[in-house]
Design a protein around this motif. Structure first.
Motif, PDB file in Angstrom:
ATOM      1  N   ASN A  44     -15.967  52.977  21.289  1.00 30.24           N
ATOM      2  CA  ASN A  44     -17.420  52.887  21.123  1.00 30.24           C
ATOM      3  C   ASN A  44     -17.848  51.513  20.603  1.00 30.24           C
ATOM      4  OD1 ASN A  44     -17.882  55.570  21.928  1.00 30.24           O
ATOM      5  ND2 ASN A  44     -17.424  56.318  19.874  1.00 30.24           N
ATOM      6  N   TYR A  45     -16.893  50.596  20.439  1.00 27.03           N
ATOM      7  CA  TYR A  45     -17.178  49.299  19.818  1.00 27.03           C
ATOM      8  C   TYR A  45     -16.634  48.160  20.675  1.00 27.03           C
ATOM      9  CZ  TYR A  45     -18.258  52.224  15.838  1.00 27.03           C
ATOM     10  OH  TYR A  45     -18.818  53.180  15.028  1.00 27.03           O
ATOM     11  N   SER A  46     -17.226  46.983  20.451  1.00 27.44           N
ATOM     12  CA  SER A  46     -16.828  45.798  21.210  1.00 27.44           C
ATOM     13  C   SER A  46     -15.603  45.114  20.626  1.00 27.44           C
ATOM     14  CB  SER A  46     -17.985  44.794  21.251  1.00 27.44           C
ATOM     15  OG  SER A  46     -19.124  45.371  21.835  1.00 27.44           O
ATOM     16  N   ALA A  47     -15.362  45.312  19.341  1.00 28.25           N
ATOM     17  CA  ALA A  47     -14.222  44.693  18.674  1.00 28.25           C
ATOM     18  C   ALA A  47     -13.960  45.442  17.374  1.00 28.25           C
ATOM     19  CB  ALA A  47     -14.476  43.216  18.397  1.00 28.25           C
ATOM     20  N   LEU A  48     -12.795  45.187  16.786  1.00 26.92           N
ATOM     21  CA  LEU A  48     -12.342  45.929  15.615  1.00 26.92           C
ATOM     22  C   LEU A  48     -11.659  44.979  14.643  1.00 26.92           C
ATOM     23  CD1 LEU A  48     -11.449  48.552  14.087  1.00 26.92           C
ATOM     24  CD2 LEU A  48      -9.575  48.729  15.733  1.00 26.92           C
ATOM     25  N   ILE A  75      -5.667  48.743  21.024  1.00 25.99           N
ATOM     26  CA  ILE A  75      -4.862  47.711  21.674  1.00 25.99           C
ATOM     27  C   ILE A  75      -4.593  48.091  23.125  1.00 25.99           C
ATOM     28  CG2 ILE A  75      -2.747  46.357  21.555  1.00 25.99           C
ATOM     29  CD1 ILE A  75      -4.848  46.170  19.158  1.00 25.99           C
ATOM     30  N   ASP A  76      -4.311  49.372  23.367  1.00 25.96           N
ATOM     31  CA  ASP A  76      -4.069  49.822  24.738  1.00 25.96           C
ATOM     32  C   ASP A  76      -5.299  49.617  25.613  1.00 25.96           C
ATOM     33  OD1 ASP A  76      -1.494  50.553  24.101  1.00 25.96           O
ATOM     34  OD2 ASP A  76      -1.943  52.686  23.849  1.00 25.96           O
ATOM     35  N   LEU A  77      -6.494  49.734  25.015  1.00 27.67           N
ATOM     36  CA  LEU A  77      -7.743  49.532  25.745  1.00 27.67           C
ATOM     37  C   LEU A  77      -8.158  48.061  25.804  1.00 27.67           C
ATOM     38  CD1 LEU A  77      -9.810  52.561  24.348  1.00 27.67           C
ATOM     39  CD2 LEU A  77      -8.857  52.317  26.651  1.00 27.67           C
ATOM     40  N   GLU A  78      -7.351  47.183  25.180  1.00 21.42           N
ATOM     41  CA  GLU A  78      -7.608  45.744  25.111  1.00 21.42           C
ATOM     42  C   GLU A  78      -8.927  45.435  24.410  1.00 21.42           C
ATOM     43  OE1 GLU A  78      -7.127  43.970  28.976  1.00 21.42           O
ATOM     44  OE2 GLU A  78      -4.939  44.144  28.876  1.00 21.42           O
ATOM     45  N   ILE A  79      -9.257  46.250  23.413  1.00 22.37           N
ATOM     46  CA  ILE A  79     -10.407  45.958  22.555  1.00 22.37           C
ATOM     47  C   ILE A  79      -9.986  44.860  21.580  1.00 22.37           C
ATOM     48  CG2 ILE A  79     -11.970  46.879  20.797  1.00 22.37           C
ATOM     49  CD1 ILE A  79     -11.577  49.643  22.131  1.00 22.37           C
ATOM     50  N   PRO A  80     -10.693  43.745  21.501  1.00 27.12           N
ATOM     51  CA  PRO A  80     -10.297  42.668  20.586  1.00 27.12           C
ATOM     52  C   PRO A  80     -10.111  43.178  19.166  1.00 27.12           C
ATOM     53  CG  PRO A  80     -12.004  41.898  22.062  1.00 27.12           C
ATOM     54  CD  PRO A  80     -11.882  43.382  22.301  1.00 27.12           C
ATOM     55  N   ALA A 174      -5.208  40.857  20.465  1.00 24.36           N
ATOM     56  CA  ALA A 174      -5.028  41.513  19.165  1.00 24.36           C
ATOM     57  C   ALA A 174      -4.269  40.583  18.224  1.00 24.36           C
ATOM     58  CB  ALA A 174      -4.282  42.835  19.330  1.00 24.36           C
ATOM     59  N   TYR A 175      -4.917  40.226  17.124  1.00 30.57           N
ATOM     60  CA  TYR A 175      -4.349  39.268  16.183  1.00 30.57           C
ATOM     61  C   TYR A 175      -4.156  39.912  14.812  1.00 30.57           C
ATOM     62  CZ  TYR A 175      -5.954  35.688  19.523  1.00 30.57           C
ATOM     63  OH  TYR A 175      -6.177  34.915  20.644  1.00 30.57           O
ATOM     64  N   PHE A 225     -13.065  33.313  11.574  1.00 27.78           N
ATOM     65  CA  PHE A 225     -13.794  34.533  11.937  1.00 27.78           C
ATOM     66  C   PHE A 225     -14.761  34.269  13.092  1.00 27.78           C
ATOM     67  CE2 PHE A 225     -12.644  35.931   7.545  1.00 27.78           C
ATOM     68  CZ  PHE A 225     -11.962  37.071   7.904  1.00 27.78           C
ATOM     69  N   SER A 226     -15.385  33.095  13.101  1.00 30.89           N
ATOM     70  CA  SER A 226     -16.269  32.744  14.212  1.00 30.89           C
ATOM     71  C   SER A 226     -15.488  32.689  15.520  1.00 30.89           C
ATOM     72  CB  SER A 226     -16.952  31.407  13.947  1.00 30.89           C
ATOM     73  OG  SER A 226     -17.794  31.465  12.815  1.00 30.89           O
ATOM     74  N   ASN A 227     -14.286  32.124  15.460  1.00 30.66           N
ATOM     75  CA  ASN A 227     -13.450  32.057  16.657  1.00 30.66           C
ATOM     76  C   ASN A 227     -13.118  33.451  17.174  1.00 30.66           C
ATOM     77  OD1 ASN A 227     -13.410  29.255  16.598  1.00 30.66           O
ATOM     78  ND2 ASN A 227     -11.408  29.118  15.609  1.00 30.66           N
ATOM     79  N   PHE A 228     -12.790  34.360  16.269  1.00 28.38           N
ATOM     80  CA  PHE A 228     -12.483  35.718  16.715  1.00 28.38           C
ATOM     81  C   PHE A 228     -13.702  36.377  17.356  1.00 28.38           C
ATOM     82  CE2 PHE A 228     -12.476  40.310  16.051  1.00 28.38           C
ATOM     83  CZ  PHE A 228     -11.390  40.654  16.852  1.00 28.38           C
TER      84      PHE A 228
END
Length: 235
Positions: A44-48, A75-80, A174-175, A225-228
């Motif tokens: 439900n989100y663009s990133a985590l 991670i499996d869904l490739e959500i950043p 994923a970092y 954080f801006s880069n992420f």
């Protein structure tokens, strides 16, 4: 386009990141697991972003079980994804890595030899978008006693002197960062008043280190954080 922020303990929150989110009108939702909040579905989100806490990724609690399952799904869904401290270790655990006690506890801004803790970005990863505009090495704040032994599906982007595996990447976006770049002066005061491991140390020396590094540290945190957020398409 909303960012999900997960706090493992109430006092370890977004800090510098929150300033960037407000400045750029980026929507975000904070879940505080320490306060009993439930984890939502990551799709439900663009990133985590998952922050630190005193738990171990090895804990057999329902809280940790659910957190690891959520991260694995993201991670499996490739959500950043960006994990800080415990959030880095849970990322590694979700990818099959071993979490174990580090040879030394890394606490504060300086090591036992009096030098500032720093992370060296590996030469082959200096152009990764997470590091755009940053110098090398990066001074960092630490508050951990465990480390990760990496698997073949995790890349090592940054290393440290007393704890080798400092910045990792799994999959496309994923970092994980073993240390902290999110501290504001107000947050640091709260940590000094409440964190048992920091309370064992000299408060005045910790504050002196913080204010001596404040400009460099804050700029690095703001940039990272801006880069992420750019990687996530939110900025």
């Amino acid at each position: 386009m909303t960012l999900l922020i997960v706090k493992n303990i109430t006092r370890e929150g977004p800090g510098i990141l929150e300033k960037i989110l407000h400045e750029n009108n980026i929507g975000f939702h904070i879940v505080d697991l320490d306060a009993g909040d439930n984890l939502p579905e990551p799709d439900n989100y663009s990133a985590l972003i998952v922050f630190g806490g005193p738990d171990s990724a090895n804990d057999k609690t329902e809280k940790m079980h659910q957190e690891l399952a959520m991260i694995e799904k993201a991670i499996d869904l490739e959500i950043p994804y960006l994990g800080i401290c415990l959030g880095m270790q849970t990322l590694a655990k979700s990818r099959g890595a071993l979490i174990r006690k580090n040879e030394v506890r890394e606490i504060g801004f300086t090591s036992e030899d009096g030098e500032y803790y720093s992370v060296n970005i590996q030469d082959e990863f200096v152009n990764d978008p997470l590091f755009a505009g940053l110098g090398n090495p990066l001074k960092i704040f630490h508050l951990h006693g465990e480390t990760v032994d990496l698997t073949d599906n995790i890349e090592l982007l940054g290393t440290g002197k007393y704890c080798k595996n400092q910045i990792i990447k799994a999959g496309k976006n994923a970092y994980g960062i073993q240390g902290h770049f999110e501290l504001t002066p107000e947050m640091f005061e709260v940590w000094l008043d409440n964190d048992p491991e920091l309370m064992e140390l000299d408060r005045n020396m910790l504050l002196q280190d913080f204010y001596e590094l404040d400009g460099e540290y804050s700029n690095n945190g703001y940039t990272l954080f801006s880069n992420f957020l750019k990687i996530a398409g939110l900025l």
